[in-house]
Design a protein around this motif. Structure first.
Motif, PDB file in Angstrom:
ATOM      1  N   PHE A 221       0.813  -1.210   0.000  1.00 33.44           N
ATOM      2  CA  PHE A 221       0.000   0.000   0.000  1.00 33.44           C
ATOM      3  C   PHE A 221       0.854   1.271   0.000  1.00 33.44           C
ATOM      4  CE2 PHE A 221      -2.791   3.175   2.015  1.00 33.44           C
ATOM      5  CZ  PHE A 221      -3.964   2.971   1.324  1.00 33.44           C
ATOM      6  N   GLN A 222       2.054   1.186   0.564  1.00 40.22           N
ATOM      7  CA  GLN A 222       2.835   2.410   0.756  1.00 40.22           C
ATOM      8  C   GLN A 222       4.091   2.500  -0.092  1.00 40.22           C
ATOM      9  OE1 GLN A 222       2.632   4.188   4.756  1.00 40.22           O
ATOM     10  NE2 GLN A 222       2.322   2.125   5.484  1.00 40.22           N
ATOM     11  N   TRP A 223       4.463   1.415  -0.759  1.00 42.73           N
ATOM     12  CA  TRP A 223       5.711   1.442  -1.513  1.00 42.73           C
ATOM     13  C   TRP A 223       5.444   1.991  -2.904  1.00 42.73           C
ATOM     14  CZ3 TRP A 223       9.534  -3.312  -1.601  1.00 42.73           C
ATOM     15  CH2 TRP A 223      10.765  -2.877  -2.098  1.00 42.73           C
ATOM     16  N   ASP A 224       5.275   3.302  -2.972  1.00 46.79           N
ATOM     17  CA  ASP A 224       4.853   3.932  -4.224  1.00 46.79           C
ATOM     18  C   ASP A 224       5.754   3.593  -5.404  1.00 46.79           C
ATOM     19  OD1 ASP A 224       2.707   5.056  -3.038  1.00 46.79           O
ATOM     20  OD2 ASP A 224       3.666   6.976  -2.623  1.00 46.79           O
ATOM     21  N   GLU A 225       7.066   3.581  -5.174  1.00 51.87           N
ATOM     22  CA  GLU A 225       8.002   3.398  -6.294  1.00 51.87           C
ATOM     23  C   GLU A 225       7.814   2.029  -6.934  1.00 51.87           C
ATOM     24  OE1 GLU A 225       9.068   4.208  -3.190  1.00 51.87           O
ATOM     25  OE2 GLU A 225       9.004   6.359  -3.576  1.00 51.87           O
ATOM     26  N   LEU A 226       7.626   1.007  -6.116  1.00 47.91           N
ATOM     27  CA  LEU A 226       7.557  -0.344  -6.673  1.00 47.91           C
ATOM     28  C   LEU A 226       6.131  -0.750  -7.036  1.00 47.91           C
ATOM     29  CD1 LEU A 226       9.335  -2.849  -7.282  1.00 47.91           C
ATOM     30  CD2 LEU A 226       8.510  -3.773  -5.125  1.00 47.91           C
ATOM     31  N   THR A 227       5.228  -0.573  -6.104  1.00 51.73           N
ATOM     32  CA  THR A 227       3.886  -1.150  -6.283  1.00 51.73           C
ATOM     33  C   THR A 227       2.852  -0.108  -6.683  1.00 51.73           C
ATOM     34  OG1 THR A 227       3.308  -0.766  -3.983  1.00 51.73           O
ATOM     35  CG2 THR A 227       4.367  -2.858  -4.504  1.00 51.73           C
ATOM     36  N   ALA A 228       3.277   1.137  -6.851  1.00 55.70           N
ATOM     37  CA  ALA A 228       2.375   2.245  -7.150  1.00 55.70           C
ATOM     38  C   ALA A 228       1.368   2.470  -6.029  1.00 55.70           C
ATOM     39  CB  ALA A 228       1.660   2.046  -8.481  1.00 55.70           C
TER      40      ALA A 228
ATOM     41  N   SER B 198      -1.332   2.924  -3.183  1.00 53.08           N
ATOM     42  CA  SER B 198      -2.768   2.651  -3.099  1.00 53.08           C
ATOM     43  C   SER B 198      -3.405   2.565  -4.480  1.00 53.08           C
ATOM     44  CB  SER B 198      -3.463   3.737  -2.282  1.00 53.08           C
ATOM     45  OG  SER B 198      -3.245   5.003  -2.877  1.00 53.08           O
ATOM     46  N   ASN B 199      -2.807   3.203  -5.484  1.00 55.59           N
ATOM     47  CA  ASN B 199      -3.386   3.163  -6.821  1.00 55.59           C
ATOM     48  C   ASN B 199      -3.288   1.793  -7.462  1.00 55.59           C
ATOM     49  OD1 ASN B 199      -4.346   5.701  -7.004  1.00 55.59           O
ATOM     50  ND2 ASN B 199      -2.579   6.539  -8.073  1.00 55.59           N
ATOM     51  N   GLY B 200      -2.248   1.073  -7.139  1.00 58.80           N
ATOM     52  CA  GLY B 200      -2.052  -0.228  -7.763  1.00 58.80           C
ATOM     53  C   GLY B 200      -1.450  -0.112  -9.149  1.00 58.80           C
ATOM     54  N   LEU B 201      -1.181  -1.262  -9.738  1.00 58.31           N
ATOM     55  CA  LEU B 201      -0.544  -1.309 -11.051  1.00 58.31           C
ATOM     56  C   LEU B 201      -1.593  -1.550 -12.119  1.00 58.31           C
ATOM     57  CD1 LEU B 201       2.324  -3.638  -9.892  1.00 58.31           C
ATOM     58  CD2 LEU B 201       2.659  -1.308 -10.702  1.00 58.31           C
ATOM     59  N   VAL B 202      -1.472  -0.821 -13.214  1.00 55.94           N
ATOM     60  CA  VAL B 202      -2.409  -1.042 -14.321  1.00 55.94           C
ATOM     61  C   VAL B 202      -1.616  -1.447 -15.567  1.00 55.94           C
ATOM     62  CG1 VAL B 202      -4.138   0.551 -13.449  1.00 55.94           C
ATOM     63  CG2 VAL B 202      -2.357   1.377 -14.990  1.00 55.94           C
ATOM     64  N   GLY B 203      -2.345  -1.856 -16.571  1.00 58.60           N
ATOM     65  CA  GLY B 203      -1.700  -2.247 -17.820  1.00 58.60           C
ATOM     66  C   GLY B 203      -1.127  -3.654 -17.768  1.00 58.60           C
ATOM     67  N   VAL B 204      -1.727  -4.487 -16.919  1.00 57.04           N
ATOM     68  CA  VAL B 204      -1.248  -5.858 -16.778  1.00 57.04           C
ATOM     69  C   VAL B 204      -2.123  -6.760 -17.636  1.00 57.04           C
ATOM     70  CG1 VAL B 204      -0.535  -7.567 -15.090  1.00 57.04           C
ATOM     71  CG2 VAL B 204      -0.805  -5.203 -14.391  1.00 57.04           C
ATOM     72  N   TRP B 205      -1.990  -6.627 -18.958  1.00 54.97           N
ATOM     73  CA  TRP B 205      -2.884  -7.400 -19.836  1.00 54.97           C
ATOM     74  C   TRP B 205      -2.163  -8.584 -20.438  1.00 54.97           C
ATOM     75  CZ3 TRP B 205      -7.817  -6.474 -19.261  1.00 54.97           C
ATOM     76  CH2 TRP B 205      -8.218  -5.202 -18.842  1.00 54.97           C
ATOM     77  N   PRO B 206      -2.906  -9.635 -20.722  1.00 59.77           N
ATOM     78  CA  PRO B 206      -2.286 -10.837 -21.270  1.00 59.77           C
ATOM     79  C   PRO B 206      -1.787 -10.633 -22.696  1.00 59.77           C
ATOM     80  CG  PRO B 206      -4.664 -11.120 -21.097  1.00 59.77           C
ATOM     81  CD  PRO B 206      -4.337  -9.821 -20.448  1.00 59.77           C
TER      82      PRO B 206
END
Lengths: 401, 613, 248
Positions: free
Chosen positions: B431-438, B440-448
């Motif tokens: 939730f807080q590691w903005d640099e790695l996990t982005a 609270s926003n989370g990661l997007v663009g994870v498409w197959p």
């Protein structure tokens, strides 16, 4: 064993039946709307009233392209994974023309990315995150509301004017709070290079330990405080801070504190003198707002909140896009959205072709008290277009696509 | 930090501790006697706040009105507790361990919507405490008089409870039942009445805790879940069933949080209580003042034998599921993709909580970390999507290696809470590691990849991978390894006595289950195109528990059926009604009461009864 | 004949209370030694130091000349010690045969497999053991539904699965009907003598003790107060005093 399987088969047959396609009615234009109704009920209840009223107004005036519009609304449970599933359901089963809505930033971003994948227009209503139109911006996503950056920028002139040196900052510990804080520090530093940020507190959203936070801020002896707290956190902070004398002789800015959703619950404890952005519905006498206000109050016997404005304007923007496009073809809709102009209760807005951000503005003022209720005083309207960074800066942030 | 602010922060911490203690004391009491993990305890607290708000409005903002409102609200919440006990829980005391948790989870959903209907969505800010709203000056700083009074309330309630438990017959029964539930039954005590009365007292304490917060905290609809996590932590850190322990833990956690803020580490408050819980449980497996339970699993409650799955029905179902995209629409395929991911998630949870007897409240850690690992390997490490998808589970497995090593040293609810602690620590990092996990926003663009971008193609791949995962887990259950797990659950003592290193097997089971949950998460992430911290959250863990319990923890196919029914019901109800949470809660309650063995267990029992002789 | 189990100078104290003090005895192959004494005499403590559950404060426990003091229950089992519990400990959700197979698999080091089907191997061996204890006809029932006496038999079969040289039986007949008690101990004695297993058991039922034990060691308040053949022990005035109640 056999019978058990037969039973399960029965259950699944039932399931399949209820999963089957509903008959699609084609005499209406369906717009898919999704939002976190249960998680952010305080904001989204008036929001829903806003778009319901808009739908009825549009249809009473004959609809658009000769058809009535219908909003098919879903609860996304405040969760990006659920939101993407619900969005898929709206598109593939309800055959909606495009998507609107969402509240929390992570849901907004996930749906924006989904829209890009599905090559479908998405107009985000409420998400405040700057990323949705900048760092993560895409060709399919537009955003109505003034963003974190814009609202922060709107407060900067007042903040800089005070010439306070020692600033303390408090913000909810998630993206909105960190972005607001970063923007505030950057913009204020530009205007006032000698500013010092003496304390920073980032309590978890919805779980502020207000007494301890107020005390810790007071210990830093700030001249001014910038807060991006809202909702229950704000209420607790206001009460503890005033009981503990934190605000004595200190100027306080709160990013969303003037929105009725967050100001009204404070009742007679509304912190007089705070600088806020918000929505002084009781005082805006532009014709477009007066018309909206009268209709809303007649319909709901209640006054509008900012959520009502967002819900109403979002729907109006969607309808304007359809009208301008003259069809439900995605390419035409996207072209229509780019540079779309319409007038919402806050006045005329444009969805900028540059970054798909609308120029919806906000009201900036100070909190006062009237009849035991918090109101905004000395407020003025700031047009969204004046609170945005230069085009070059925006271009640098936004990926080419 | 100066000495003065140190003292003030200490007082702040103590004031916060008092309210934490009141909720936790009730939870601990209820658990001690009934062994029910009462998920609805936070909802009772929330009702206390709302009730006090309304009563004060009705009785007037005078000291008399305020205090009678607080007391009446507490009593009313106590009665609500009685209703819950009599109407729902009493019917399912004989159900498998933790089944009651499912019922209380459903009650949370119902109470939330009832509160929404009754009090509306807006936050309700109550009045300041009449007569106690002035600040008192201590070392040059003001602290509200009400806070100082709260500091006194905690110990007073502790003393009263101690008197009640030590000096009355009721107290003696409660203490006896806390130590050995069977004994009370044997003594000929009316168990139903004892349980009802305990629920009344426990619920009233939660209500009191809520009502007393009215001058400090607005009544909102999110309080239930935020409070219940805190209350669990305090109860477990103190030692289940120990009121003194709960008090100590509340003080420890309350003060630790205040000092985190005071020393400028406010971001730590998100997780500090879980770190404390983790450390305490590793060092003192039964909490600060808790004792090892006399009998971990009561005699006569052993689960029925587990039969291996029949091949043909399973194969027939698989074929049926594989055919759906050919006849159904795109959305059915999307929903089914969710369902197969959750099925593997639920089966992996069932693997450790059913046959291995290790309940996890934090299984989402592996699901979520698998999802994040997949997304990060794909986006940041630039691996091909297929490779990221299949490597991600092993990352989750690595976390399970570390977390599991600690967890298998505990048992029962303590084990469950340690898994929760690890899950929450993982969540707060994500939730807080903005640099790695982005963050609270989370990661997007994870498409197959392109060949999997069609919904049916992705679904078939998900079905195949999840099917393989489930097959491995089921196969393992009937291997010598799986038998060791069941044996270890039935009698750890005997397992040791025939030379089995039980912990090593449990650890391995933890890792296997974590890896499989990671696979489910990784498939899930690529099906959504994005991943957010909510996939590591308590809510995700709870969903897994609900699926397993709903289907039947003592059956093999239960978790799959539970995952399917829960996912489908939630989707259906959310579309059909605004009050979908209450509807879902009521549906679950209905299933709970009609099928106290879970859906599959209940249907199997029905079949056994109706089967022609 | 060398002793299978040799215990010397065993001490254990719990917070200042000396539970076991300087206890010493030995058991030979094929011999049944009963450890008796009133409640609180230290029997269980003593027992738990032999099977690895408790670590003694001092003293030595030797199995066939090898020091096993302080070893874990698992390690002790691997060296050839079988045991039964005061309150039966079996795997309730597993069938009787699977219970015994579990012990056999463990002995054969076959438990680590993740993908083979449990129960296909070592079936005849399991049935042979069950036949010995008279439980073959119930081999397919889950242990959770068995009568208490039958559970004790299953335990005995499991205890014999690693072909032990020493069998530790803690109150083997507790909770059983009187007639069953003698029958069970007779069974244990017969098997032990036939397979040259040394047996150490504690027991409350004096009929069982005096009819089955080859030798008896009497504990009182943590110390050995008498030891020898049943007849000698029966005649010992100290033992009589303890058991007639004047010893307390």
């Amino acid at each position: 064993m056999l019978t058990r399987n037969r039973l399960l088969a029965g259950v699944s047959a039932l399931a399949a039946a209820s999963l089957a396609l509903p008959a699609a009615a084609q005499d209406t234009i369906k717009i898919g709307e999704l939002n976190s109704y249960k998680i952010f009920a305080a904001f989204l209840d008036p929001y829903k009233k806003g778009w319901e009223m808009a739908v009825d107004e549009v249809n009473a005036a004959g609809g658009v392209l000769g058809k009535k519009i219908e909003i098919v609304s879903r609860d996304d449970n405040g969760n990006p994974a659920d939101a993407v599933r619900v969005a898929e359901e709206l598109l593939s089963r309800e055959k909606v023309a495009f998507l609107i809505g969402t509240f929390p930033s992570n849901v907004g971003l996930a749906v924006a990315d989904f829209a890009k994948q599905r090559k479908t227009l998405f107009i985000a209503g409420e998400p405040l995150t700057d990323k949705i139109v900048w760092d993560n911006g895409n060709a399919y996503t537009f955003r109505l509301r003034t963003s974190t950056y814009m609202q922060t920028a709107m407060l900067i002139p007042d903040a800089a004017k005070l010439k306070k040196k020692r600033w303390a900052i408090v913000y909810p510990n998630y993206e909105y709070g960190t972005s607001a804080t970063a923007a505030f520090k950057k913009l204020l530093k530009q205007k006032q290079p000698d500013v010092e940020f003496v304390a920073e507190q980032a309590p978890p959203l919805g779980k502020i330990d207000a007494g301890a936070v107020a005390q810790a801020l007071a210990d830093a002896k700030p001249d001014a405080i910038f807060s991006s707290l809202f909702g229950p956190d704000l209420a607790k902070f206001v009460r503890e801070g005033s009981q503990r004398g934190l605000f004595k002789g200190v100027e306080v800015f709160d990013l969303l504190g003037g929105e009725p959703e967050y100001l009204d619950p404070l009742k007679d404890e509304a912190p007089v003198g705070w600088y806020v952005t918000g929505y002084p519905w009781y005082g805006i006498d532009t014709p477009e707002h007066k018309k909206f206000l009268a209709a809303y109050q007649a319909r709901y016997k209640d006054y509008p909140r900012l959520g009502s404005i967002v819900g109403y304007s979002l729907t109006m923007a969607a309808v304007a896009a359809i009208k301008k496009a003259g069809s439900l073809d995605q390419d035409k809709l996207l072209a229509a959205m780019s540079g779309l102009q319409l007038t919402i209760p806050f006045g005329p807005i444009t969805f900028r072709a540059l970054d798909h951000q609308s120029t919806m503005g906000a009201y900036v003022g100070r909190i006062g008290l009237k009849d035991g209720k918090g109101i905004m005083t000395d407020w003025h309207f700031v047009d969204g277009k004046d609170a945005l960074p230069s085009d070059d800066e925006v271009k640098k942030m936004r990926p080419a696509n | 930090m100066t000495f003065a602010s140190f003292v003030i922060q200490l007082l702040n911490g103590l004031a916060a501790a008092s309210s934490l203690f009141l909720v936790s004391a009730g939870l601990s009491l209820i658990f001690g006697v009934t062994r029910i993990v009462n998920f609805a305890h936070g909802s009772l607290y929330m009702l206390g706040l709302y009730g006090a708000y309304s009563l004060i409005e009705a009785l007037g903002r005078t000291p008399l009105g305020f205090w009678s409102a607080v007391v009446l609200a507490a009593l009313a919440v106590g009665l609500a507790g009685v209703v819950i006990e009599v109407v729902v829980l009493r019917r399912i005391y004989r159900s498998p361990e933790l089944f009651q948790l499912l019922a209380t989870f459903a009650i949370v959903l119902v109470i939330k919507d009832v509160a929404l209907a009754a009090w509306g969505p807006e936050d309700l800010v109550g009045p300041r405490a009449p007569g106690l709203s002035f600040p008192i000056e201590i070392l040059g700083r003001g602290i509200p008089a009400y806070d100082l009074m709260l500091i006194v309330v905690g110990p007073v309630v502790l003393a009263l409870m101690w008197l009640l438990l030590a000096r009355t017959r009721w107290g003696a029964l409660v203490r006896a039942a806390t130590q050995d539930r069977e004994m009370v039954g044997a003594l000929g005590v009316d168990q139903a009445r004892l349980f009802t009365s305990v629920f009344f007292v426990g619920a009233a304490l939660a209500g009191l805790g809520g009502a007393l917060q009215i001058p400090r905290e607005p009544a909102t609809l999110d309080l239930d879940l935020s409070v219940i996590a805190d209350a669990f932590v305090v109860t477990v850190v103190g030692g289940l069933g120990s009121l003194g322990g709960a008090f100590l833990a509340a003080v420890l956690i309350g003060v630790a949080k205040a000092f985190c803020i005071g020393f400028g580490f406010s971001k730590l408050t998100l997780v500090v209580e879980f770190v404390i819980m983790g450390v305490v449980l590793v060092l003192r497996p039964y909490g600060l003042l808790g004792k090892a339970p006399a009998t971990p699993r009561a005699i006569g409650e052993t689960p029925p034998p587990l039969g291996p799955p029949r091949r043909w029905p399973v194969a027939a179902w698989l074929v049926l599921f594989a055919l759906v995209p050919l006849v159904g629409d795109r959305y059915v395929t999307v929903l089914l993709t969710d369902i197969v991911c959750f099925a593997l998630f639920a089966v992996s949870l069932h693997f450790i909580m059913g046959p291995a007897g290790m309940v996890s409240f934090g299984h989402a850690a592996y699901f979520g970390l698998g999802a994040y690992a997949g997304a990060l390997l794909f986006k940041k490490a630039g691996l091909p999507m297929e490779l990221a998808l299949v490597l991600a589970p092993f990352v989750a497995g690595l976390f399970a290696v570390v977390y599991g090593w600690f967890c298998v040293r505990l048992s029962g609810v303590y084990l469950a809470m340690l898994t929760l602690a690890f899950a929450q620590i993982s969540w707060s990092i994500v939730f807080q590691w903005d640099e790695l996990t982005a963050g609270s926003n989370g990661l997007v663009g994870v498409w197959p990849s392109a060949w999997l971008s069609g919904k049916p193609a992705y679904y078939w791949m998900a079905l195949a991978l999840c099917g393989i995962g489930i097959a491995i887990l089921w196969r393992a259950l009937f291997s010598p390894f799986g038998y060791v797990l069941r044996a270890g659950r039935d009698s750890p003592l005997r397992a040791e006595a025939i030379g089995i290193d039980l912990r090593a097997y449990q650890w391995a089971a933890f890792v296997l289950a974590g890896t499989m949950a990671g696979l489910a998460g990784s498939i899930f992430a690529f099906s959504k195109g994005s991943i957010a911290p909510s996939s590591v959250s308590i809510a995700q863990s709870t969903d897994g528990l609900v699926m397993v319990l709903l289907g039947g923890v003592e059956t093999l196919t239960g978790p799959v059926v539970g995952a399917a029914i829960f996912t489908w019901l939630r989707d259906l109800l959310a579309r059909e009604t605004d009050f979908w949470r209450a509807a879902l809660g009521l549906m679950i309650l209905l299933i709970v009461v009609v099928f106290p063995q879970g859906l599959v267990g209940g249907l199997a029992a029905l079949y056994a009864r109706w089967r022609p002789a | 004949m060398t002793a299978v189990l040799q215990v010397d100078g065993l001490h254990k104290a719990f917070g200042g209370v000396r539970a076991v003090e300087d206890v010493a005895f030995a058991v030979s192959a094929g011999e049944l030694l009963a450890l008796i004494g009133p409640n609180g005499a230290g029997k269980s403590t003593c027992f738990n130091m032999l099977n690895g559950q408790l670590e003694p404060d001092s003293g030595v426990v030797e199995l066939e000349g090898r020091d096993i003091t302080g070893m874990s229950p698992r390690a002790i089992w691997r060296l050839g010690v079988g045991r039964t519990f005061q309150i039966t400990a079996t795997f309730a959700s597993l069938s009787v045969r699977e219970n015994v197979q579990m012990a056999l698999y463990s002995h054969a080091g076959k438990l680590r497999s993740l993908l083979s089907r449990f129960g296909t191997a070592l079936r005849t061996e399991a049935d042979a053991l069950l036949d010995q204890v008279g439980m073959l006809d119930q081999a397919d029932r889950p242990c959770g539904v068995l009568a208490y006496g039958d559970l004790k038999r299953v335990e005995l079969a499991m205890a014999l699965a690693n072909q032990p040289r020493l069998l530790l039986m803690d109150e083997p007949t507790a909770g059983m009907a009187p007639r069953e008690r003698v029958a069970l101990m007779e069974l244990a004695a017969r098997l032990a003598r036939a397979q040259k297993i040394a047996v150490l058991f504690t027991e409350h039922d004096m009929d069982v003790v005096f009819s089955q034990a080859d030798r008896i060691v009497v504990l009182d308040r943590g110390r050995v107060i008498a030891g020898g053949l049943p007849a000698e022990v029966r005649a010992n005035p100290d033992v009589q005093a303890v058991y007639l109640g004047s010893g307390h």
